[in-house]
Design a protein around this motif. Structure first.
Motif, PDB file in Angstrom:
ATOM      1  N   TYR A  83       0.883  -1.165   0.000  1.00  0.00           N
ATOM      2  CA  TYR A  83       0.000   0.000   0.000  1.00  0.00           C
ATOM      3  C   TYR A  83       0.923   1.218   0.000  1.00  0.00           C
ATOM      4  CZ  TYR A  83      -3.954  -2.891   1.548  1.00  0.00           C
ATOM      5  OH  TYR A  83      -4.949  -3.829   1.643  1.00  0.00           O
TER       6      TYR A  83
ATOM      7  N   LEU B 164       0.443   4.499  -1.247  1.00  0.00           N
ATOM      8  CA  LEU B 164      -0.173   5.769  -0.856  1.00  0.00           C
ATOM      9  C   LEU B 164      -1.539   5.500  -0.266  1.00  0.00           C
ATOM     10  CD1 LEU B 164       0.634   7.990  -3.966  1.00  0.00           C
ATOM     11  CD2 LEU B 164       1.691   8.117  -1.702  1.00  0.00           C
TER      12      LEU B 164
ATOM     13  N   GLN C 153      -8.979   7.116   2.810  1.00  0.00           N
ATOM     14  CA  GLN C 153      -8.029   6.880   3.906  1.00  0.00           C
ATOM     15  C   GLN C 153      -7.345   8.187   4.298  1.00  0.00           C
ATOM     16  OE1 GLN C 153      -5.657   3.805   2.062  1.00  0.00           O
ATOM     17  NE2 GLN C 153      -7.154   2.195   2.524  1.00  0.00           N
TER      18      GLN C 153
ATOM     19  N   THR D 221     -17.432   1.539  -3.498  1.00  0.00           N
ATOM     20  CA  THR D 221     -16.877   0.204  -3.314  1.00  0.00           C
ATOM     21  C   THR D 221     -15.470   0.130  -3.921  1.00  0.00           C
ATOM     22  OG1 THR D 221     -19.048  -0.804  -3.346  1.00  0.00           O
ATOM     23  CG2 THR D 221     -17.220  -2.239  -3.903  1.00  0.00           C
ATOM     24  N   GLY D 222     -14.574  -0.497  -3.189  1.00  0.00           N
ATOM     25  CA  GLY D 222     -13.213  -0.666  -3.693  1.00  0.00           C
ATOM     26  C   GLY D 222     -12.294   0.498  -3.395  1.00  0.00           C
ATOM     27  N   SER D 223     -12.748   1.426  -2.535  1.00  0.00           N
ATOM     28  CA  SER D 223     -11.930   2.617  -2.286  1.00  0.00           C
ATOM     29  C   SER D 223     -11.044   2.467  -1.048  1.00  0.00           C
ATOM     30  CB  SER D 223     -12.820   3.855  -2.177  1.00  0.00           C
ATOM     31  OG  SER D 223     -13.805   3.661  -1.199  1.00  0.00           O
ATOM     32  N   GLY D 224     -11.053   1.292  -0.428  1.00  0.00           N
ATOM     33  CA  GLY D 224     -10.135   1.070   0.704  1.00  0.00           C
ATOM     34  C   GLY D 224     -10.683   1.480   2.056  1.00  0.00           C
ATOM     35  N   LYS D 225     -11.991   1.366   2.228  1.00  0.00           N
ATOM     36  CA  LYS D 225     -12.590   1.754   3.510  1.00  0.00           C
ATOM     37  C   LYS D 225     -12.180   0.802   4.634  1.00  0.00           C
ATOM     38  CE  LYS D 225     -16.928   1.956   1.851  1.00  0.00           C
ATOM     39  NZ  LYS D 225     -16.720   1.776   0.390  1.00  0.00           N
ATOM     40  N   THR D 226     -12.026  -0.480   4.296  1.00  0.00           N
ATOM     41  CA  THR D 226     -11.695  -1.452   5.344  1.00  0.00           C
ATOM     42  C   THR D 226     -10.388  -1.091   6.052  1.00  0.00           C
ATOM     43  OG1 THR D 226     -12.575  -3.038   3.768  1.00  0.00           O
ATOM     44  CG2 THR D 226     -11.698  -3.927   5.815  1.00  0.00           C
TER      45      THR D 226
ATOM     46  N   GLU E 179      -8.580  -8.685   6.119  1.00  0.00           N
ATOM     47  CA  GLU E 179      -7.812  -7.427   6.039  1.00  0.00           C
ATOM     48  C   GLU E 179      -7.255  -7.057   7.418  1.00  0.00           C
ATOM     49  OE1 GLU E 179      -7.344  -5.720   3.145  1.00  0.00           O
ATOM     50  OE2 GLU E 179      -6.906  -3.646   3.684  1.00  0.00           O
TER      51      GLU E 179
ATOM     52  N   ARG F 179      -4.289  -9.272   8.124  1.00  0.00           N
ATOM     53  CA  ARG F 179      -3.101  -8.860   7.352  1.00  0.00           C
ATOM     54  C   ARG F 179      -2.445  -7.646   7.988  1.00  0.00           C
ATOM     55  NH1 ARG F 179      -3.191  -8.448   1.390  1.00  0.00           N
ATOM     56  NH2 ARG F 179      -4.661  -6.742   1.594  1.00  0.00           N
TER      57      ARG F 179
HETATM   58  P1  ADP Z   1     -14.267  -0.859   0.175  1.00  0.00           P
HETATM   59  O1  ADP Z   1     -14.596  -1.412   1.546  1.00  0.00           O
HETATM   60  O2  ADP Z   1     -14.129   0.613   0.156  1.00  0.00           O
HETATM   61  O3  ADP Z   1     -15.225  -1.356  -0.866  1.00  0.00           O
HETATM   62  P2  ADP Z   1     -11.851  -2.412   0.396  1.00  0.00           P
HETATM   63  O4  ADP Z   1     -11.510  -1.944   1.734  1.00  0.00           O
HETATM   64  O5  ADP Z   1     -12.436  -3.789   0.293  1.00  0.00           O
HETATM   65  O6  ADP Z   1     -12.843  -1.395  -0.310  1.00  0.00           O
HETATM   66  O7  ADP Z   1     -10.539  -2.282  -0.522  1.00  0.00           O
HETATM   67  C1  ADP Z   1     -10.486  -2.665  -1.877  1.00  0.00           C
HETATM   68  C2  ADP Z   1      -9.092  -3.194  -2.233  1.00  0.00           C
HETATM   69  O8  ADP Z   1      -8.116  -2.156  -2.144  1.00  0.00           O
HETATM   70  C3  ADP Z   1      -8.623  -4.305  -1.313  1.00  0.00           C
HETATM   71  O9  ADP Z   1      -8.130  -5.360  -2.116  1.00  0.00           O
HETATM   72  C4  ADP Z   1      -7.522  -3.659  -0.483  1.00  0.00           C
HETATM   73  O10 ADP Z   1      -6.549  -4.606  -0.086  1.00  0.00           O
HETATM   74  C5  ADP Z   1      -6.968  -2.597  -1.420  1.00  0.00           C
HETATM   75  N1  ADP Z   1      -6.382  -1.401  -0.741  1.00  0.00           N
HETATM   76  C6  ADP Z   1      -6.833  -0.768   0.356  1.00  0.00           C
HETATM   77  N2  ADP Z   1      -6.082   0.291   0.678  1.00  0.00           N
HETATM   78  C7  ADP Z   1      -5.103   0.370  -0.257  1.00  0.00           C
HETATM   79  C8  ADP Z   1      -4.003   1.269  -0.487  1.00  0.00           C
HETATM   80  N3  ADP Z   1      -3.775   2.324   0.295  1.00  0.00           N
HETATM   81  N4  ADP Z   1      -3.201   1.022  -1.553  1.00  0.00           N
HETATM   82  C9  ADP Z   1      -3.442  -0.044  -2.365  1.00  0.00           C
HETATM   83  N5  ADP Z   1      -4.456  -0.925  -2.217  1.00  0.00           N
HETATM   84  C10 ADP Z   1      -5.295  -0.722  -1.176  1.00  0.00           C
END
Ligand code: ADP
Ligand code: MG
Length: 460
Positions: A24, A26, A31, A50-55, A91, A94
């Motif tokens: 990761y 940046l 985030q 979705t897919g923006s790294g909220k987790t 997540e 990890r």
């Molecule tokens: P959301 O909950 O917003 O839908 P996720 O948290 O599931 O999205 O994250 C989507 C993907 O992005 C995951 O595979 C995660 O490992 C990856 N990810 C999260 N943060 C970063 C980052 N800073 N840089 C690169 N990849 C990231």
């Protein structure tokens, strides 16, 4: 201005090293905007697609606060579905690699209570679960939240859609007054604001622009007559020939019917919706991820848990009454630099939904006639891989290497024509290139894996 390097945050160096090891590099926009406040202990209401790294945003926040030496549940994450809870736990694990002895427990419905009760006796530091099952453990007294420091509601919009509000509020009643509450959502309907008012204290409100770069998604609407939906969908598939597509329906009954209809027309399509049994659901997800289905027909809720990259097209079979949901749906295509394709069907009586989308995205949409679509005689869309199911898994000590070994022993099959291998408790799945699938099935059902005989069959 916000900087977007993780090292600009007040994080311990082990955490920073671990984040770096995950590659990761940046922070994502959500985030970068939310983490400073989360680490500061503030309540945060965050919305991003979705897919923006909220987790990782809330996971880093949880792990920053938690004390491994205190054997009490310090953080709780509530998720709408088992898949999402599993993804969040993954997540968290990890990101927690650098912190020794972190005990993270997942509590979801559809699983036996016994093992969950046993795990709860070991006082997990962090619990991730679905509302109904969490409530059950709270009522039994097996889950204790009196030492809770951080509460997270993940995918809050979907939890409200699924009618979990009452269960969620019952769970929250069992938590201490003083704590940090984080609310994450992909969309921002009024109900989100309402629940935030109920459970958060002076939250920092963060919204990351959810409109897409129009240049990255080619969006076309097709105006159809009543009764022409399935026919037009087939024409779209024949015209654009997407290798992988996600078709959105508004109701789950519709998903199965549509997948069956497409199947009859020669398309490899599978339905993904809340009505599937766990095993069926696992199989659909496996086939979608290993390229042995071309078309996935899903509801919004079911599609949430899907971590599939490289979708060539999103097809909206029926437009959602909420424009925000539409924008969110089409955002699943055109990721990572490639141009996506979003194709939507509507009848004259649905024109208002189309206008609402134009208002929302502040740009007019392109409308075309289905007659511009080029049909192809006897066109079939077959995925490149076939999935074989083996009736032995982790509990039978079957490992991916054993399956690969059985298939490639004495150079019977070339390893490069064998795809992804997924191992479950009592089943395993292996993707095989279509032309050699029959041969592979013969090897697996007549031969042995690790000296034992297993049954194998091909998934449709
Ligand atoms: P959301 O909950 O917003 O839908 P996720 O948290 O599931 O999205 O994250 C989507 C993907 O992005 C995951 O595979 C995660 O490992 C990856 N990810 C999260 N943060 C970063 C980052 N800073 N840089 C690169 N990849 C990231
Ligand atoms: Mg999420």
């Amino acid at each position: 201005m916000t900087t977007n390097t993780f090292s600009s945050l007040p994080l311990q160096s082990v955490m920073l090293e671990n984040i770096e090891s995950l590659d990761y590099q940046l922070m994502t926009p959500i985030q970068a905007q939310s983490l400073p406040h989360i680490l500061d202990g503030k309540d945060v209401l965050a919305q991003a697609k979705t897919g923006s790294g909220k987790t990782a945003a809330f996971a880093i926040g949880i792990l920053d606060k938690f004390e491994p030496q205190t054997y009490q549940t310090q953080a709780l994450v509530i998720c709408p579905t088992r898949e999402l809870a599993d993804q969040v736990s993954k997540e968290l694990r990890r990101l927690a690699r650098a912190i020794p002895n972190t005990n993270i427990l997942t509590l979801c419905g559809g699983k036996p209570l016994g093992p969950q009760l046993a795990s709860l006796e070991r006082n997990p530091h962090i619990v991730v679960g679905t509302p109904g099952r969490l409530l059950k453990h709270l009522q039994k007294g097996s889950l204790k939240l009196n030492a809770l420091k951080v509460l997270v509601l993940d995918e809050a919009d979907r939890m409200l859609d699924l009618g979990f509000l009452e269960d969620i509020t019952s769970v929250i009643k069992k938590t201490p007054q003083v704590k940090q509450t984080l609310l994450f959502s992909a969309t921002y309907p009024d109900e989100i604001k309402n629940i935030s008012n109920l459970i958060q204290k002076e939250p920092i409100d963060i919204r990351v622009e959810s409109l897409h770069d129009n240049a990255k998604i080619k969006q076309v609407f097709y105006e159809i007559q009543k009764g022409e939906r399935t026919k037009t969908l087939a024409a779209i598939l024949e015209h654009y020939r997407p290798e992988s597509s996600l078709v959105f329906c508004n109701r789950k009954q519709q998903c199965q019917e549509l997948a069956d209809d497409l199947w009859k027309k020669g398309f490899h399509a599978l339905a993904l919706h809340g009505g599937l049994e766990q095993k069926e659901r696992d199989q659909v997800l496996v086939q979608a991820a290993n390229k042995s289905t071309s078309i996935l027909v899903a509801t919004d809720v079911a599609a949430r848990g899907l971590d599939i990259k490289d979708l060539d097209a999103v097809i909206v079979f029926e437009i959602s009454p909420e424009p925000e949901v539409h924008i969110h749906r089409i955002g699943r295509t055109g990721r990572a630099g490639s141009t996506g394709l979003a194709l939507s069907l509507f009848t004259t009586s649905e024109i208002r939904k189309v206008t609402a989308i134009e208002d929302y995205q502040k740009a007019p949409v392109t409308i075309e006639k289905p007659s511009t679509l080029k049909a192809r005689e006897n066109f079939k869309l077959s995925p490149p891989m076939v999935t074989l199911c083996i009736n032995g898994g982790r509990k039978e000590k079957v490992r991916a290497g054993d399956i690969l070994g059985a298939l490639t022993a004495n150079k019977s099959l070339p390893g490069k024509q064998i795809g992804k291998i997924d191992i479950f408790d009592h089943y395993s799945y292996v993707a095989i290139e279509r032309p050699i699938a029959k041969q592979a099935l013969k090897i697996l059902s007549e031969g042995k894996i690790k000296g034992r005989k297993f049954r194998a069959h091909k998934l449709r």
